[in-house]
Scaffold this motif. Structure first.
Motif, PDB file in Angstrom:
ATOM      1  N   GLU A   1      11.862 -33.674  12.081  1.00 18.11           N
ATOM      2  CA  GLU A   1      10.543 -34.270  11.908  1.00 18.11           C
ATOM      3  C   GLU A   1       9.718 -33.446  10.929  1.00 18.11           C
ATOM      4  O   GLU A   1      10.095 -32.310  10.603  1.00 18.11           O
ATOM      5  N   PRO A   2       8.573 -33.999  10.443  1.00 18.74           N
ATOM      6  CA  PRO A   2       7.768 -33.256   9.474  1.00 18.74           C
ATOM      7  C   PRO A   2       7.391 -31.872   9.989  1.00 18.74           C
ATOM      8  O   PRO A   2       6.805 -31.739  11.061  1.00 18.74           O
ATOM      9  N   CYS A   3       7.778 -30.847   9.211  1.00 21.89           N
ATOM     10  CA  CYS A   3       7.513 -29.444   9.556  1.00 21.89           C
ATOM     11  C   CYS A   3       6.734 -28.798   8.419  1.00 21.89           C
ATOM     12  O   CYS A   3       6.944 -29.124   7.248  1.00 21.89           O
ATOM     13  N   PRO A   4       5.855 -27.844   8.745  1.00 20.86           N
ATOM     14  CA  PRO A   4       5.103 -27.172   7.682  1.00 20.86           C
ATOM     15  C   PRO A   4       6.007 -26.251   6.872  1.00 20.86           C
ATOM     16  O   PRO A   4       6.999 -25.718   7.372  1.00 20.86           O
ATOM     17  N   MET A   5       5.668 -26.133   5.579  1.00 21.46           N
ATOM     18  CA  MET A   5       6.399 -25.197   4.745  1.00 21.46           C
ATOM     19  C   MET A   5       6.125 -23.757   5.204  1.00 21.46           C
ATOM     20  O   MET A   5       5.081 -23.468   5.797  1.00 21.46           O
ATOM     21  N   VAL A   6       7.051 -22.890   4.891  1.00 22.35           N
ATOM     22  CA  VAL A   6       6.927 -21.488   5.281  1.00 22.35           C
ATOM     23  C   VAL A   6       6.071 -20.780   4.234  1.00 22.35           C
ATOM     24  O   VAL A   6       6.386 -20.806   3.046  1.00 22.35           O
ATOM     25  N   LYS A   7       5.014 -20.142   4.731  1.00 27.19           N
ATOM     26  CA  LYS A   7       4.108 -19.407   3.859  1.00 27.19           C
ATOM     27  C   LYS A   7       4.117 -17.942   4.283  1.00 27.19           C
ATOM     28  O   LYS A   7       3.778 -17.626   5.430  1.00 27.19           O
ATOM     29  N   VAL A   8       4.504 -17.058   3.388  1.00 30.94           N
ATOM     30  CA  VAL A   8       4.566 -15.617   3.667  1.00 30.94           C
ATOM     31  C   VAL A   8       3.293 -14.981   3.124  1.00 30.94           C
ATOM     32  O   VAL A   8       3.064 -15.009   1.913  1.00 30.94           O
ATOM     33  N   PRO A   9       2.443 -14.412   3.977  1.00 29.45           N
ATOM     34  CA  PRO A   9       1.206 -13.781   3.490  1.00 29.45           C
ATOM     35  C   PRO A   9       1.524 -12.522   2.687  1.00 29.45           C
ATOM     36  O   PRO A   9       2.634 -11.988   2.736  1.00 29.45           O
ATOM     37  N   PRO A  10       0.539 -12.016   1.962  1.00 31.64           N
ATOM     38  CA  PRO A  10       0.749 -10.754   1.226  1.00 31.64           C
ATOM     39  C   PRO A  10       1.040  -9.617   2.207  1.00 31.64           C
ATOM     40  O   PRO A  10       0.445  -9.527   3.285  1.00 31.64           O
ATOM     41  N   GLY A  11       1.959  -8.736   1.819  1.00 31.99           N
ATOM     42  CA  GLY A  11       2.314  -7.610   2.645  1.00 31.99           C
ATOM     43  C   GLY A  11       3.235  -7.971   3.792  1.00 31.99           C
ATOM     44  O   GLY A  11       3.377  -7.173   4.721  1.00 31.99           O
ATOM     45  N   HIS A  12       3.874  -9.150   3.753  1.00 30.49           N
ATOM     46  CA  HIS A  12       4.782  -9.577   4.799  1.00 30.49           C
ATOM     47  C   HIS A  12       6.097 -10.043   4.161  1.00 30.49           C
ATOM     48  O   HIS A  12       6.201 -10.196   2.948  1.00 30.49           O
TER      49      HIS A  12
ATOM     50  N   VAL B   1       4.984   0.141   6.175  1.00 26.60           N
ATOM     51  CA  VAL B   1       4.194   1.061   5.359  1.00 26.60           C
ATOM     52  C   VAL B   1       4.449   2.470   5.886  1.00 26.60           C
ATOM     53  O   VAL B   1       4.160   2.768   7.046  1.00 26.60           O
ATOM     54  N   ILE B   2       4.988   3.319   5.041  1.00 26.43           N
ATOM     55  CA  ILE B   2       5.357   4.672   5.445  1.00 26.43           C
ATOM     56  C   ILE B   2       4.262   5.609   4.957  1.00 26.43           C
ATOM     57  O   ILE B   2       4.072   5.770   3.755  1.00 26.43           O
ATOM     58  N   PRO B   3       3.504   6.240   5.880  1.00 23.89           N
ATOM     59  CA  PRO B   3       2.449   7.170   5.428  1.00 23.89           C
ATOM     60  C   PRO B   3       3.049   8.433   4.843  1.00 23.89           C
ATOM     61  O   PRO B   3       4.258   8.664   4.862  1.00 23.89           O
ATOM     62  N   ALA B   4       2.153   9.259   4.323  1.00 30.71           N
ATOM     63  CA  ALA B   4       2.586  10.552   3.788  1.00 30.71           C
ATOM     64  C   ALA B   4       3.106  11.430   4.917  1.00 30.71           C
ATOM     65  O   ALA B   4       2.644  11.346   6.061  1.00 30.71           O
TER      66      ALA B   4
ATOM     67  N   PRO C   1       4.535   8.652   0.829  1.00 32.79           N
ATOM     68  CA  PRO C   1       3.932   7.338   1.096  1.00 32.79           C
ATOM     69  C   PRO C   1       4.550   6.237   0.233  1.00 32.79           C
ATOM     70  O   PRO C   1       4.666   6.396  -0.973  1.00 32.79           O
ATOM     71  N   ILE C   2       4.910   5.145   0.876  1.00 33.34           N
ATOM     72  CA  ILE C   2       5.539   4.039   0.161  1.00 33.34           C
ATOM     73  C   ILE C   2       5.509   2.814   1.061  1.00 33.34           C
ATOM     74  O   ILE C   2       5.439   2.918   2.289  1.00 33.34           O
ATOM     75  N   THR C   3       5.520   1.646   0.435  1.00 31.90           N
ATOM     76  CA  THR C   3       5.696   0.387   1.155  1.00 31.90           C
ATOM     77  C   THR C   3       7.132  -0.053   0.954  1.00 31.90           C
ATOM     78  O   THR C   3       7.555  -0.354  -0.173  1.00 31.90           O
TER      79      THR C   3
END
Length: 836
Positions: free
Chosen positions: A43-54, A128-131, A161-163
């Motif tokens: 049935e009609p399903c919403p498209m997948v939307k990935v937010p920033p940082g995800h 997100v890896i801190p220092a 620090p790095i993402t």
């Protein structure tokens, strides 16, 4: 079911063609009409939307066939020319919303598009890896990681620090936090497997080592955290025992053998840092204190010096300071000369092993090694009517000492505990069953309720008009004390406990008592008798009694231990004998006269027992009941018939009164009914008036109600918009405050970092200055003071000698205070001569 499917914007559906068994995807917005050979599978399903940082992981992702790259069509229209990569995964980051092709699924939300339209559980934030932190990652398959070949099962750390952008070839384990090593701590690590540590040194499996650098330390992937250990700080009055399990060289440069133990004190070093190097292991045996013995203290050493293997015997012992009311009982362990006695008595006293003696304060005493302190005693203060039992350990004699005084035990004396029987202990504490408790409450000592001190003299408060007998087992004599008085027991004395009869009828030995009530008192008993015609009766009698005291034979009142049982048996025997001679009718008519005649006789009003001087003064018959059940039943029947007759008369009177009350009640009920009907008609009239008014209001107020409803609706909508605006403003304020707080924290951390960096630089500068000073001092010490003096005087002496050689030995320009030599002139001359 409708064959036309409405697909909204940013939604998709999956269609299955039953003829070709091929699934296709349709993207909204559109209205899709199903053919007869097509089936809607999603049935009609919403498209997948990935937010920033995800990110999200797509299972079985699709790939386009080479034909798609040639055709000039859109991506979603070309979906019919694609195939799935079964068993593979794909990581997708933030971008345009995308649909799921048939066969694709989201990792973490496998039911999306089937039974659920929620895919929020599949969208995960990027790590997100801190220092000073690291991300632990494990390779799932063999792959190339930026030029580094990773094998399946390999683990490595990605330092911040790095993402971190996840990949399908590696699995995220956890974020590794650093271990903060403080100034007085060291970090202990071990190798899980062969590896290279942070300093570049190769470690083997199971090897342990220490990290001593202060600050945050990030644990390696193959390093096992064993804990933080404190550095051992030594003070001038403490030491530490160290031991070696293998060969090592300690911090003093000495070679140690396995099993060797040595002592390190604060004079040698102020800090011990644990170290583990290859096969060397330092371990802690015990902390040793440097014992400071004050002027008034002493200690006995098992050996001479406290080093590994030595110990103190009984620790540090304080000097015994005795006041004027304190003594020490001493015993000689071996023969010796008592120096203390020599000083006191100005003569030499030789003590033999086993001798006991006592010294009395006030004084200060330090026991020599030949003396054992048996006990320290304090004078026992005794008030009036207080005492203690004392036993002479030489002769075994026991005596009592009474106050008012303060008594000090001698060295051959000890406190003696007097043991009493359980009955006496119970009666003294007042916890037992005491006859006439209210009368004897004054005899209970409050101190005994908390527990008797067995070394204290036993005292008993004898109540008034009572007597207590005390027996001396050593002298085999007895004495009687009449109350009110205080009974004081000697060491060999004890109370004569009276075992009395109690109950109705009397039961022997049912009551214990220390004191004898002299009277007047009364005794109640139930006796069973039988008349001459064999009628058995129970008679309850009560008689008064008292004791006549003979001053010459006071102990006679205690001749009968159970005077209550004795009196009841004597009186009961006389009554039974007298009633056995008369029939029941005569006894029933003259029962009191028969009983009193049997007890007191004809012309007497009292009965005295010569054996213990007990006197019975009067007798009262409280009740007489037949023992035979038939006779008792017949008497009860006659009484019951009389009761029934009286009851019937009462019932008849009550019935008449009830009928009269019933008629009165009926009249009141009819009157109340009429009043209620009148009130009901009045209320019905009011109701009809209200109904008419309600109908008028209802016909005219509908329009008004609708207008009010519309107004309230508008007002509610306005209020809702206002609340929404307030909430938005609060959200923006919270977001702004959060950003501000984050910036404040970052500035604070930067300031702390700069402060610590400055402190480290300052410490380094101080240490460099100290090194320069030490270097200069070492150079001075190496050259020597005389050498430096000679070097300083070498130049002037040479110039003086040169002047002397040219005849200018005494040419000095002076003002009388500060002579000025002509060295500079000589320098010029010498320089000129050299130039020429």
């Amino acid at each position: 079911m409708s064959r036309v499917i409405s697909v909204p914007p940013f939604t998709f559906i999956h269609i299955l063609n039953n003829n070709t068994n091929i699934s296709q995807i349709e993207i909204g917005p559109k209205n899709f009409a199903l053919q007869t050979n097509e089936v809607l599978i999603t049935e009609p399903c919403p498209m997948v939307k990935v937010p920033p940082g995800h990110y999200c992981i797509i299972l079985n992702p699709m790939r386009y066939i080479q034909v798609i790259q040639i055709m000039e069509i859109s991506k979603y229209e070309a979906g019919k020319f694609c195939e799935l990569k079964m068993g593979q995964s794909e990581v997708r980051l933030n971008g345009e919303p995308f649909p799921l092709y048939p066969g694709e699924s989201l990792y973490g939300a496998e039911n999306f598009g089937k039974t659920s339209k929620d895919y929020s559980s599949a969208i995960k934030p990027l790590p997100v890896i801190p220092a000073n932190h690291a991300l632990s990652v494990t390779a799932l398959v063999d792959h190339d990681d930026g030029g580094v070949v990773r094998r399946a099962g390999d683990m490595w750390h990605i330092e911040g620090p790095i993402t971190y952008i996840p990949t399908v070839e590696a699995e995220i384990n956890k974020i590794v936090e650093p271990v903060v090593i403080k100034m007085d701590q060291v970090l202990r690590l071990s190798a899980k497997q062969d590896c290279i540590d942070s300093s570049g040194r190769r470690r083997v499996t199971g090897e342990e080592w220490y990290i001593t650098e202060q600050g945050a330390y990030l644990q390696g992937v193959h390093e096992n955290f064993l804990g933080l250990e404190e550095k051992i700080t030594l003070t001038p009055d403490t030491g530490y025992h160290l031991g070696a399990t293998e060969r090592l060289t300690d911090f003093m440069g000495k070679h140690r053998l396995p099993g060797e133990a040595w002592l390190v004190t604060g004079e040698q070093t102020d800090l011990i840092i644990p170290q583990i190097e290859q096969s060397l292991v330092l371990y802690r045996l015990s902390i040793t204190e440097i014992f400071q013995v004050n002027k008034r203290d002493a200690c006995l050493l098992t050996y001479i010096i406290i080093v590994p293997g030595e110990k103190l015997e009984s620790g540090i012992q304080n000097t015994r300071i005795l006041s004027a009311d304190e003594t020490l009982v001493l015993q000689a362990i071996e023969d010796f000369t008592d120096d203390l006695e020599e000083v006191v008595f100005s003569e030499e006293v030789i003590r033999k092993a086993g001798d006991r003696w006592m010294i009395t304060g006030p004084l200060e005493y330090i026991p020599p090694i030949h003396v054992k302190i048996l006990s320290q005693r304090v004078a026992v203060p005794l008030s009036k009517n207080e005492g203690i039992y004392i036993q002479n350990i030489r002769t075994g004699e026991v005596r009592s000492v009474m106050g008012q005084c303060s008594y000090m035990l001698q060295e051959w004396e000890e406190l003696w505990a007097k043991i009493l029987s359980d009955d006496v202990e119970e009666l003294l504490s007042g916890s037992g069953e005491i006859r006439k408790l209210a009368y004897y409450e004054q005899s209970i000592d409050p101190k005994i309720l908390q527990g008797r001190n067995k070394t204290r003299v036993v005292t008993y408060r004898c109540p008034g008009n009572t007597a207590v007998q005390v027996y001396n087992y050593q002298k085999k004599t007895a004495r009687v004390i009449f109350g009110p008085d205080l009974v004081i027991l000697g060491p060999h004395e004890n109370f004569n406990v009276l075992s009395l009869s109690a109950g109705k009828p009397k039961v022997p030995n049912a009551l214990k008592s220390l004191c004898l009530l002299l009277g007047p008192d009364f005794i109640t008993d139930i006796i069973e008798v039988e008349t001459s015609d064999h009628a058995r009766l129970q008679i309850k009698i009560a008689f008064n009694n008292y004791f006549e005291i003979d001053s010459e034979h006071e102990e006679k009142i205690f001749a009968v231990p159970d005077f209550i049982g004795f009196a009841c048996n004597q009186i009961g025997g006389k009554i039974r004998g007298a009633i056995a001679q008369v029939p029941f009718d005569k006894f029933h008519r003259n029962s009191l006269q028969v009983i009193q005649y049997a007890v007191f006789g004809v012309n007497s009003s009292k009965l005295q027992f010569d054996v213990n001087n007990l006197v019975i003064t009067s007798l009262d018959v409280q009740s007489i009941e037949p023992v035979d059940r038939k006779m008792r039943d017949s008497l009860s029947k006659s009484v019951q018939m009389a009761i029934e007759i009286s009851t019937s008369s009462v019932e008849a009177a009550a019935s008449h009164e009830a009928q009269r009350n019933e008629q009165i009640a009926k009249g009141n009920l009819e009157r109340q009914k009429l009043a209620n009907e009148r009130n009901s008609e009045r209320e019905r009239t009011k109701l009809l008036e209200l109904c008419a008014m309600t109908a008028a209001v209802e016909s005219t107020g509908q329009a008004k109600a609708e207008a009010q409803a519309n107004a309230e609706k508008t007002l509610i909508e306005c209020h809702s918009e206002i609340e929404a605006a307030k909430l938005k403003a609060e959200a923006m304020t919270i977001e702004h405050n959060a950003k501000l707080l984050s910036q404040i924290q970052m500035r604070r951390y930067e300031i702390d970092y700069l402060r610590k960096e400055n402190e480290l630089e300052l410490n380094r500068t101080k240490r460099m200055a100290a090194i320069e000073i030490n270097n200069f001092e070492n150079k001075v010490n190496a050259l020597g003071v005389e050498t430096l003096k000679a070097m300083a005087r070498a130049g002037p002496e040479t110039k003086i000698k040169l002047l002397q050689s040219v005849g200018l030995e005494s040419m000095l320009v002076t003002d009388g205070n500060n002579p000025i030599n002509l060295f500079n002139t000589s320098n010029g001359l010498i320089g000129a001569s050299q130039t020429s």
